[in-house]
Every structure is written in structure tokens, then in C-alpha cells.
Design an enzyme around this catalytic site. Structure first.
Site, PDB file in Angstrom:
ATOM      1  N   LYS A   1       0.836  -1.219   0.000  1.00 57.56           N
ATOM      2  CA  LYS A   1       0.000   0.000   0.000  1.00 57.56           C
ATOM      3  C   LYS A   1       0.862   1.256   0.000  1.00 57.56           C
ATOM      4  CE  LYS A   1      -1.559   1.474   4.086  1.00 57.56           C
ATOM      5  NZ  LYS A   1      -1.361   2.820   4.640  1.00 57.56           N
ATOM      6  N   ASN A   2       1.811   1.333   0.927  1.00 56.61           N
ATOM      7  CA  ASN A   2       2.544   2.587   1.094  1.00 56.61           C
ATOM      8  C   ASN A   2       3.490   2.880  -0.067  1.00 56.61           C
ATOM      9  OD1 ASN A   2       1.132   3.160   3.364  1.00 56.61           O
ATOM     10  ND2 ASN A   2       2.686   2.419   4.803  1.00 56.61           N
TER      11      ASN A   2
ATOM     12  N   CYS B   1      -3.679  12.910  13.162  1.00 55.78           N
ATOM     13  CA  CYS B   1      -4.598  11.830  12.855  1.00 55.78           C
ATOM     14  C   CYS B   1      -4.662  10.900  14.055  1.00 55.78           C
ATOM     15  CB  CYS B   1      -4.186  11.094  11.586  1.00 55.78           C
ATOM     16  SG  CYS B   1      -2.757  10.083  11.825  1.00 55.78           S
TER      17      CYS B   1
ATOM     18  N   ARG C   1       1.718  14.108  13.642  1.00 58.94           N
ATOM     19  CA  ARG C   1       2.238  13.959  12.283  1.00 58.94           C
ATOM     20  C   ARG C   1       2.447  15.286  11.540  1.00 58.94           C
ATOM     21  NH1 ARG C   1      -0.633   8.767   9.632  1.00 58.94           N
ATOM     22  NH2 ARG C   1       1.309   8.592   8.509  1.00 58.94           N
TER      23      ARG C   1
ATOM     24  N   ASP D   1       4.342  -0.148  12.279  1.00 51.90           N
ATOM     25  CA  ASP D   1       3.092  -0.671  11.727  1.00 51.90           C
ATOM     26  C   ASP D   1       2.780  -2.084  12.215  1.00 51.90           C
ATOM     27  OD1 ASP D   1       2.732   1.674  10.366  1.00 51.90           O
ATOM     28  OD2 ASP D   1       3.578   0.944   8.489  1.00 51.90           O
TER      29      ASP D   1
ATOM     30  N   ARG E   1      -8.683   0.323   4.590  1.00 57.46           N
ATOM     31  CA  ARG E   1      -7.673   1.241   4.045  1.00 57.46           C
ATOM     32  C   ARG E   1      -6.405   0.480   3.662  1.00 57.46           C
ATOM     33  NH1 ARG E   1      -6.800   6.658   7.341  1.00 57.46           N
ATOM     34  NH2 ARG E   1      -5.537   6.914   5.483  1.00 57.46           N
TER      35      ARG E   1
HETATM   36  N1  EPU Z   1       7.569  13.617  11.402  1.00 55.48           N
HETATM   37  C1  EPU Z   1       7.868  14.919  11.751  1.00 55.48           C
HETATM   38  N2  EPU Z   1       7.956  15.849  10.750  1.00 55.48           N
HETATM   39  C2  EPU Z   1       7.770  15.528   9.448  1.00 55.48           C
HETATM   40  C3  EPU Z   1       7.467  14.193   9.109  1.00 55.48           C
HETATM   41  C4  EPU Z   1       7.371  13.250  10.119  1.00 55.48           C
HETATM   42  O1  EPU Z   1       8.044  15.226  12.928  1.00 55.48           O
HETATM   43  O2  EPU Z   1       7.859  16.418   8.591  1.00 55.48           O
HETATM   44  C5  EPU Z   1       7.432  12.606  12.476  1.00 55.48           C
HETATM   45  C6  EPU Z   1       6.020  12.022  12.532  1.00 55.48           C
HETATM   46  O3  EPU Z   1       5.163  12.832  13.275  1.00 55.48           O
HETATM   47  C7  EPU Z   1       6.251  10.668  13.159  1.00 55.48           C
HETATM   48  C8  EPU Z   1       7.628  10.283  12.624  1.00 55.48           C
HETATM   49  O4  EPU Z   1       8.237  11.493  12.167  1.00 55.48           O
HETATM   50  O5  EPU Z   1       6.291  10.788  14.547  1.00 55.48           O
HETATM   51  C9  EPU Z   1       7.577   9.274  11.487  1.00 55.48           C
HETATM   52  O6  EPU Z   1       6.830   9.782  10.417  1.00 55.48           O
HETATM   53  P1  EPU Z   1       7.120   9.427   8.901  1.00 55.48           P
HETATM   54  O7  EPU Z   1       7.158  10.701   8.133  1.00 55.48           O
HETATM   55  O8  EPU Z   1       8.286   8.522   8.815  1.00 55.48           O
HETATM   56  O9  EPU Z   1       5.837   8.613   8.545  1.00 55.48           O
HETATM   57  P2  EPU Z   1       4.812   8.908   7.364  1.00 55.48           P
HETATM   58  O10 EPU Z   1       5.533   9.154   6.103  1.00 55.48           O
HETATM   59  O11 EPU Z   1       3.813   9.906   7.810  1.00 55.48           O
HETATM   60  C10 EPU Z   1       4.724   6.407   6.628  1.00 55.48           C
HETATM   61  C11 EPU Z   1       3.654   5.384   6.409  1.00 55.48           C
HETATM   62  C12 EPU Z   1       3.080   4.962   7.749  1.00 55.48           C
HETATM   63  C13 EPU Z   1       4.206   4.374   8.592  1.00 55.48           C
HETATM   64  C14 EPU Z   1       5.332   5.414   8.741  1.00 55.48           C
HETATM   65  C15 EPU Z   1       6.534   4.906   9.491  1.00 55.48           C
HETATM   66  C16 EPU Z   1       2.773   6.021   4.253  1.00 55.48           C
HETATM   67  C17 EPU Z   1       1.646   6.536   3.461  1.00 55.48           C
HETATM   68  N3  EPU Z   1       2.613   5.968   5.574  1.00 55.48           N
HETATM   69  O12 EPU Z   1       4.088   7.499   7.275  1.00 55.48           O
HETATM   70  O13 EPU Z   1       2.119   3.949   7.488  1.00 55.48           O
HETATM   71  O14 EPU Z   1       3.729   4.024   9.855  1.00 55.48           O
HETATM   72  O15 EPU Z   1       5.764   5.838   7.428  1.00 55.48           O
HETATM   73  O16 EPU Z   1       7.055   3.776   8.881  1.00 55.48           O
HETATM   74  O17 EPU Z   1       3.792   5.646   3.691  1.00 55.48           O
HETATM   75  C18 EPU Z   1       0.217   2.652   7.927  1.00 55.48           C
HETATM   76  O18 EPU Z   1       0.430   2.080   6.846  1.00 55.48           O
HETATM   77  O19 EPU Z   1      -0.625   2.248   8.767  1.00 55.48           O
HETATM   78  C19 EPU Z   1       0.991   3.856   8.241  1.00 55.48           C
HETATM   79  C20 EPU Z   1       0.624   4.721   9.179  1.00 55.48           C
END
Ligand code: EPU
Length: 458
Positions: free
Chosen positions: A34-35, A128, A133, A320, A412
Site C-alpha cells: 500500500k505505502n 490523525c 504527524r 506498523d 484502508r
Molecule cells: N515527522 C515529523 N515531521 C515531518 C514528518 C514526520 O516530525 O515532517 C514525524 C512524525 O510525526 C512521526 C515520525 O516522524 O512521529 C515518522 O513519520 P514518517 O514521516 O516517517 O511517517 P509517514 O511518512 O507519515 C509512513 C507510512 C506509515 C508508517 C510510517 C513509518 C505512508 C503513506 N505511511 O508514514 O504507514 O507508519 O511511514 O514507517 O507511507 C500505515 O500504513 O498504517 C501507516 C501509518
């Protein structure tokens, strides 16, 4: 069958009815990630040529991303698990709040929009169910590449004001290896002028998959999956055809399903080194896991003992799978400790698992678990995608029957979950709104007959 879950209201929302205690067997098929798919779909905006993405799971998140791309002016053709995207005539630079709100991954469109149209307006996705996030790392990255970015009334307005409308390569160091920020910067820098480096990038397999597709479109991305990514900007990207990697989180969920039901299973396709941390913890707690052919894993659970985990970015234990692993630990011999270090609010399953008889004490982002002999079927609700999966695993292992609500979260991220589990021997059915007056689920659905009818109809 014993009567366990009784619905108190007259109408229950769409739900799953799960018979606990059925052993699983056979093969569980893993869908495309998915991601990865979400980021790859956004990357389609980078080219005017057609892009074919294969092995895309059929999920509501994918539908929302499809809607977002259409909203921007792209044309999509879907056939089973393939999506052809033609972004030649994208024209809209603005995403409506409603679409962004329901899918944080919509923010991935900023980089490609800036590159193709020189401008993007996207409402802040906001917090969320699993935490605040923020997107500061995405924004800092875009600014470093020369974009002018301001946030006004919770809308991110970004533009490129250089004469040639191109971003400029830069050296960017992420404070945290954010998956999303790494993807945003990767997509924005492919067509920038000059060289970009990303230090401390996320190293998740989804980043590697994105880099692989970008390279097959003509980009020059080096080092994805390592501690430093280098991107040499090119003038244009072409169309391509790309096969999405298997979903490591779905695969991990299935491995844990085998362990929690104490059932031997074959799971695949997988790329085993995407699952190293999970395999290692499952072995440590008592499972035998071996490679089965080139693309499958065979798991044989023995007695499961409590082991501790702490989530961290790849190659660490994935956030996850924290929730599903907690369900397993709830039924393990002895105690364990689980620390969530990636997101602030990702332990919504604790309450539901305790409802099922688990013995879990939560303090901030740490759960202390004392394994119990068995969980007991109950009426349970998922609060986010992965806690939903965790709760369903708990229902599979429980004594008696459960009703699970929260399908909007589950759908989802897990393609045809109950169909896959049913084919492997579990007894699950999906039911939509229906009057149920003080009904005991064991009276109705989860009779062997009913399930046999379903199987025959399939
Ligand atoms: N963070 C910041 N600032 C930013 C971006 C992230 O502080 O600009 C923090 C977030 O708040 C969080 C941490 O960094 O505490 C990790 O966030 P990350 O950006 O790595 O995650 P994401 O890109 O928002 C993706 C996946 C998530 C998965 C995470 C970690 C997608 C669409 N989502 O989220 O997937 O948990 O990486 O591996 O790729 C899921 O599939 O259920 C899911 C939530």
C-alpha cells in the site's frame, strides 16, 4: 458453539463476525505494498507520459489517491491490480481539504506539482488517529530546494519563482528519517537543476521501490536504502511500467496470525530482508521460520514466550506491526514490554485487548504485558488501521466469537483480508447494517453451515 458477544443496540455498523480458535493452514497470499503504491501514484505526476503500475492493492486509500490524481487532471485506467496513469494534462495545483484530510499521503503530490506546474496549494493534513504527524521536514526540504513555501490558514502554498521554473539541487539533512519527507524530497529533486543529497533519509523498502521506479523513468537516484541518497537532476522523465514490491506489513501481520493461532502457514510473496526485524523477534519468541521456495516463508509456531520490542525506523522493528505483535504477546508465556517510539498515539488497541481478557498496563508509549492463557471473544472496535489488524488477530485466537467494528480503518490497508483468512481456515464473515435485537452472534452467523455456504458461493 458458546455464546459470547451480544449486541446491545438495534443496528450495528458494518462489521466482521469472527469465530475464535480456528487453526489456520495453507498459504496466505501477500498483496502489493500500500505505502509504496501511494507514493508511486503521486510520482506519476512527474511525467507527461503514461505510467503503468502493477500489483497495486485494491484498498480505499488507493481509491482516495486515485480521486486526488483525477482532481488534478490525470486520467486513470484500472484493470484488476494495475493502474495506468496519464498525467499529461494535469492543470489543477490545488487540492481540496476533504481529500487531503482523508489521506495524509496526498501530501506526496506537492513535490511533483511544484516540478510540473511550479505551484501547489495543499491544506495541512493535520494530526490523525496515531499522532500529530507534522510536515515540517517536507517543507524544510522543499525550501532547501529553492521553493517558496508559506503556510497560511493551514494551507501550504508552495511555488518556484526562478525564471526557468526549476528547483535547485541542495544538500539536505533530515532531523528524523521521515518516510514521507524522504519521498517528497526525492520526487521534488529528480527534475531539479543539479545535484541533491539527502543525509539521514528513511531507508524503508518503500523508498527503495520509489527510487527504482523513478530510475526506470530516467531519473538518477543513487543510494536509496542507505544513509545517504544522491539525486542528479535530469531534464525530463518518461513513462514506465513498474511492479510494486510485496507489502511487508501485510506479510508481517500474516506471520503474526500464524503465531497467535499457533498454526503453521506459508506466506508470500515476500522479500525476506524487508522483514528481518520481525522474523528475528518471532524466532526469539518461539517460532520456526524458514524460506519456502524463492519468495515464500514457512512459519511453524511452537510455545510462544514474551519478548520485548521497541519500534524504530527501518531496519528496526516497524511501528506498523507494533499493534499486531502486542496481540501476540498478550497470549505469550511470561511478560513482555513494548515501546512505541515512532508515533505518539499508537496504542489504541490496548483497551480493546484488555476487553478480551488481556493483561496490559500502558504508561505513556510503553505497554507492559503479562501473557494470559487465552483471550475471550468480545465486541471490539478498531481505532486505526494497524490496531484494527491487531484486534482481528486477537479475535482469531480467542475463545468464542467476536464482533469487530471499524472496517473503515481495516479496508484502508488490508486487501480482501477476511477472504484470505477464510481460505486459510478461519471462520469470518462480513455483515452490513442489519437489525439485531439483543442478538447473540453465535446463534446466527458463525455456524459451520453458513460459512460452508459462503465458501461454495465464492
Ligand atoms: N515527522 C515529523 N515531521 C515531518 C514528518 C514526520 O516530525 O515532517 C514525524 C512524525 O510525526 C512521526 C515520525 O516522524 O512521529 C515518522 O513519520 P514518517 O514521516 O516517517 O511517517 P509517514 O511518512 O507519515 C509512513 C507510512 C506509515 C508508517 C510510517 C513509518 C505512508 C503513506 N505511511 O508514514 O504507514 O507508519 O511511514 O514507517 O507511507 C500505515 O500504513 O498504517 C501507516 C501509518
Amino acid at each position: 458453539m458458546s455464546s459470547v458477544a451480544t449486541i446491545k443496540s438495534n443496528i450495528i455498523p458494518p462489521h466482521l463476525e469472527v469465530k475464535g480458535g480456528c487453526p489456520l493452514n495453507g498459504v496466505l497470499k501477500v498483496s502489493g505494498a500500500k505505502n509504496s503504491s501511494l507514493a508511486l501514484m503521486a510520482a506519476s505526476l512527474l511525467t507527461k507520459e503514461k505510467l503503468l503500475i502493477k500489483n497495486v492493492p485494491q484498498l480505499t486509500d488507493i481509491e482516495v489517491m486515485s480521486e486526488i490524481l483525477r482532481n488534478l487532471g490525470a486520467k486513470l485506467t484500472k484493470t484488476n491490480n494495475s493502474i495506468e496513469i496519464n498525467s499529461e494534462s494535469i492543470h489543477n495545483v490545488e487540492l481540496p481539504y476533504q481529500l487531503v484530510h482523508s489521506l495524509r499521503a496526498s501530501f506526496f503530490c506537492v513535490g511533483p506539482l511544484l516540478t510540473r506546474l511550479g505551484e501547489a496549494k495543499i491544506p495541512l493534513p493535520g494530526g490523525c488517529n496515531i499522532g500529530a504527524r507534522p510536515v515540517d521536514e517536507h517543507i524544510n526540504g522543499l525550501k532547501a530546494l529553492g521553493a517558496e513555501v508559506e503556510v497560511i490558514n493551514d494551507v501550504v502554498k508552495a511555488q518556484v519563482s526562478t525564471k526557468d521554473k526549476r528547483l535547485r539541487g541542495a544538500n539536505i539533512t533530515l532531523k528524523y528519517p521521515s518516510v514521507g519527507a524522504t519521498e517528497t524530497i526525492l520526487m521534488a529533486s529528480c527534475l531539479a537543476l543539479g545535484k541533491t543529497t539527502i543525509s539521514n533519509p528513511a531507508r524503508e523498502p518503500e523508498i527503495q521501490d520509489l527510487a527504482k521506479m523513478l530510475n526506470s523513468m530516467g531519473a538518477k537516484v543513487f543510494g536509496a536504502g542507505t544513509k545517504r541518497i544522491t539525486i542528479l537532476g535530469v531534464d525530463s522523465l518518461s513513462g514506465t511500467s513498474h511492479f510494486v514490491i510485496p507489502d511487508r506489513i501485510e506479510a508481517g501481520t500474516f506471520l503474526i496470525a500464524a503465531a497467535i493461532t499457533r498454526s503453521p502457514l506459508i506466506i508470500g510473496p515476500v522479500i525476506p530482508n524487508h522483514l528481518s526485524a520481525v522474523i528475528s523477534k518471532l524466532k526469539e519468541c518461539g517460532c520456526l521460520i524458514s524460506q519456502h521456495g524463492e519468495h515464500h516463508l514457512k512459519i511453524i509456531p511452537r510455545e510462544i514466550s514474551g519478548v520485548d520490542i521497541t519500534t524504530s525506523p527501518f531496519p528496526g522493528f516497524p511501528t506498523d506491526l507494533q499493534a499486531p505483535f502486542m496481540s501476540l504477546m498478550a497470549t505469550a508465556k511470561g511478560s513482555s514490554k513494548i515501546k512505541e517510539r515512532v508515533f505518539e498515539k499508537r496504542m489504541q488497541h490496548v483497551l480493546e485487548l484488555n476487553k478480551m481478557g488481556a493483561c496490559i498496563y500502558q504508561e505513556n508509549n510503553t505497554a507492559y504485558i503479562k501473557g494470559v492463557k487465552e483471550l475471550v471473544g468480545s465486541n471490539v472496535e478498531g481505532g486505526d488501521l494497524r490496531s484494527s489488524a491487531a484486534i482481528i488477530l486477537a479475535c482469531l485466537s480467542a475463545k468464542g466469537n467476536s464482533i469487530f467494528t471499524g472496517l473503515e480503518h481495516l479496508d484502508r490497508g488490508y486487501e480482501k483480508l477476511e477472504e484470505k483468512l477464510t481460505n486459510a481456515g478461519s471462520i469470518i464473515s462480513r455483515n452490513f447494517d442489519q437489525p439485531t435485537s439483543q442478538r447473540s452472534i453465535s446463534n446466527k452467523i458463525i455456524s459451520e453451515d453458513n460459512i460452508n455456504t459462503q465458501k461454495n458461493a465464492a
